[in-house]
Design an enzyme around this catalytic site. Sequence first.
Site, PDB file in Angstrom:
ATOM      1  N   ASP A 181     -12.349 -17.485 -22.646  1.00 34.76           N
ATOM      2  CA  ASP A 181     -11.311 -17.300 -23.516  1.00 34.76           C
ATOM      3  C   ASP A 181     -10.105 -17.719 -23.442  1.00 34.76           C
ATOM      4  O   ASP A 181      -9.364 -17.229 -22.572  1.00 34.76           O
ATOM      5  CB  ASP A 181     -11.259 -15.642 -23.697  1.00 34.76           C
ATOM      6  CG  ASP A 181     -12.389 -15.066 -24.628  1.00 34.76           C
ATOM      7  OD1 ASP A 181     -13.319 -15.901 -25.375  1.00 34.76           O
ATOM      8  OD2 ASP A 181     -12.808 -13.936 -24.643  1.00 34.76           O
ATOM      9  N   PRO A 235      11.625  -1.783  -5.263  1.00 32.38           N
ATOM     10  CA  PRO A 235      12.411  -1.962  -6.515  1.00 32.38           C
ATOM     11  C   PRO A 235      13.379  -3.416  -6.551  1.00 32.38           C
ATOM     12  O   PRO A 235      13.493  -3.722  -7.567  1.00 32.38           O
ATOM     13  CB  PRO A 235      13.289  -0.682  -6.601  1.00 32.38           C
ATOM     14  CG  PRO A 235      12.769   0.204  -5.744  1.00 32.38           C
ATOM     15  CD  PRO A 235      12.177  -0.472  -4.511  1.00 32.38           C
ATOM     16  N   GLU A 276      14.153   5.970   2.087  1.00 28.88           N
ATOM     17  CA  GLU A 276      15.077   4.866   1.256  1.00 28.88           C
ATOM     18  C   GLU A 276      14.626   3.481   1.503  1.00 28.88           C
ATOM     19  O   GLU A 276      15.428   2.435   1.018  1.00 28.88           O
ATOM     20  CB  GLU A 276      16.479   5.047   1.549  1.00 28.88           C
ATOM     21  CG  GLU A 276      17.069   6.485   1.378  1.00 28.88           C
ATOM     22  CD  GLU A 276      16.676   6.644  -0.069  1.00 28.88           C
ATOM     23  OE1 GLU A 276      16.017   7.721  -0.393  1.00 28.88           O
ATOM     24  OE2 GLU A 276      17.144   5.858  -1.212  1.00 28.88           O
ATOM     25  N   ARG A 307      -9.675  -7.598  -9.673  1.00 29.47           N
ATOM     26  CA  ARG A 307     -10.273  -7.901 -10.763  1.00 29.47           C
ATOM     27  C   ARG A 307     -10.258  -9.498 -10.922  1.00 29.47           C
ATOM     28  O   ARG A 307     -11.248  -9.773 -11.739  1.00 29.47           O
ATOM     29  CB  ARG A 307      -9.866  -7.027 -11.863  1.00 29.47           C
ATOM     30  CG  ARG A 307      -8.503  -7.241 -12.171  1.00 29.47           C
ATOM     31  CD  ARG A 307      -8.267  -6.082 -13.411  1.00 29.47           C
ATOM     32  NE  ARG A 307      -8.875  -6.608 -14.559  1.00 29.47           N
ATOM     33  CZ  ARG A 307      -8.525  -7.620 -15.520  1.00 29.47           C
ATOM     34  NH1 ARG A 307      -7.704  -8.432 -15.223  1.00 29.47           N
ATOM     35  NH2 ARG A 307      -9.334  -7.582 -16.394  1.00 29.47           N
TER      36      ARG A 307
HETATM   37  C1  LIG Z   1      15.532   1.496  -2.524  1.00 30.78           C
HETATM   38  N1  LIG Z   1      14.257   2.422  -2.604  1.00 30.78           N
HETATM   39  C2  LIG Z   1      14.423   3.673  -3.160  1.00 30.78           C
HETATM   40  C3  LIG Z   1      13.248   2.054  -2.144  1.00 30.78           C
HETATM   41  C4  LIG Z   1      13.151   0.853  -1.323  1.00 30.78           C
HETATM   42  C5  LIG Z   1      11.818   0.279  -1.032  1.00 30.78           C
HETATM   43  C6  LIG Z   1      10.629   1.104  -1.227  1.00 30.78           C
HETATM   44  C7  LIG Z   1      10.739   2.108  -1.808  1.00 30.78           C
HETATM   45  C8  LIG Z   1       9.699   2.731  -2.202  1.00 30.78           C
HETATM   46  N2  LIG Z   1       9.444   3.139  -3.724  1.00 30.78           N
HETATM   47  C9  LIG Z   1       9.258   2.204  -4.633  1.00 30.78           C
HETATM   48  C10 LIG Z   1       8.674   0.990  -4.048  1.00 30.78           C
HETATM   49  C11 LIG Z   1       8.325  -0.021  -5.111  1.00 30.78           C
HETATM   50  C12 LIG Z   1       8.765   0.167  -6.394  1.00 30.78           C
HETATM   51  C13 LIG Z   1       8.499  -0.690  -7.703  1.00 30.78           C
HETATM   52  N3  LIG Z   1       9.274  -0.395  -8.623  1.00 30.78           N
HETATM   53  O1  LIG Z   1       7.613  -1.578  -7.360  1.00 30.78           O
HETATM   54  C14 LIG Z   1       9.432   1.461  -6.647  1.00 30.78           C
HETATM   55  N4  LIG Z   1       9.439   2.527  -5.894  1.00 30.78           N
HETATM   56  C15 LIG Z   1      11.977   2.493  -2.385  1.00 30.78           C
END
Ligand SMILES: CN(C)c1cccc(CNc2ccc(C(N)=O)cn2)c1
Length: 251
Positions: A168, A88, A115, A153
């Site tokens: 296109d 994230p 986490e 793709r």
């Molecule tokens: C801090 N934390 C909870 C966390 C940290 C790293 C990986 C993960 C594994 N989960 C993921 C991975 C990516 C995405 C995304 N939005 O690409 C959403 N969730 C969770």
Amino acid sequence: MRIALMTLFPEMTGLVTGFGVTRRAIENGRLSLEAVNPRDFTDDRHRTVDDRPFGGGPGMVMKVEPLERALSAARERVGPARVIYLSPQGRPLTQRKAQELAAEPALILVAGRYEGVDERFIEARVDEQISIGDYVLSGGELPALVLVDAVARLLPGVLGHQDSAAQDSFSGELENLLDCPHYTRPEEHLGRVVPEVLRSGDHERIRRWRLKQALGRTWRWRPDLLEARRASGWTEEEERLLNEYIGEYEQ
Ligand SMILES: CN(C)c1cccc(CNc2ccc(C(N)=O)cn2)c1
């Protein structure tokens, strides 16, 4: 392109290797995707891949040693590769980023669980972090598979209509435009008919209609993309077509 996915759930690669365009890309040798499981690189009886966080707090953190060993194995499989951590905290995955990655010879994707992974692995081994959106999932596998699909793709020869898609100019991919409407038989359904222009055989008129629809739909639903396209410079024709659309829309 050769891709290795570092994951505690190797069977999840089946979602890409088992279906559709990505399955065919693998069968045609355009793409290879293999899983490397950090659990196979543990050295204790319980095959421990996670541990409690220093400093306390909820959840667990993925241990650095199994990840390091799994990464070495992944490099043996796919050769020199860009290492991408799905998280994230990453930079957003966009069509432009997918195009950029499609030019790489190989990728190693790291799917975290719990986490996340020990920061020292990120500092020492990860080239870039990518996020598929501002939400948290239980693991990085689905984001990794989304990235694989978006990249696959774009590989030469994977999509039948690859050349036409590239022709296109506003194909909606990478050009900051939403797609135009699409229709196929029957010509009439529930009293709704296919726009006459699409059955006219007049390809220049069709091109203009599709561009106008793409511009109009972007104006309605994603004005932020429209600004990006304006900023990257658009033609007088596009300006005119959008104004036409807005004029008709606001009647
Ligand atoms: C801090 N934390 C909870 C966390 C940290 C790293 C990986 C993960 C594994 N989960 C993921 C991975 C990516 C995405 C995304 N939005 O690409 C959403 N969730 C969770």
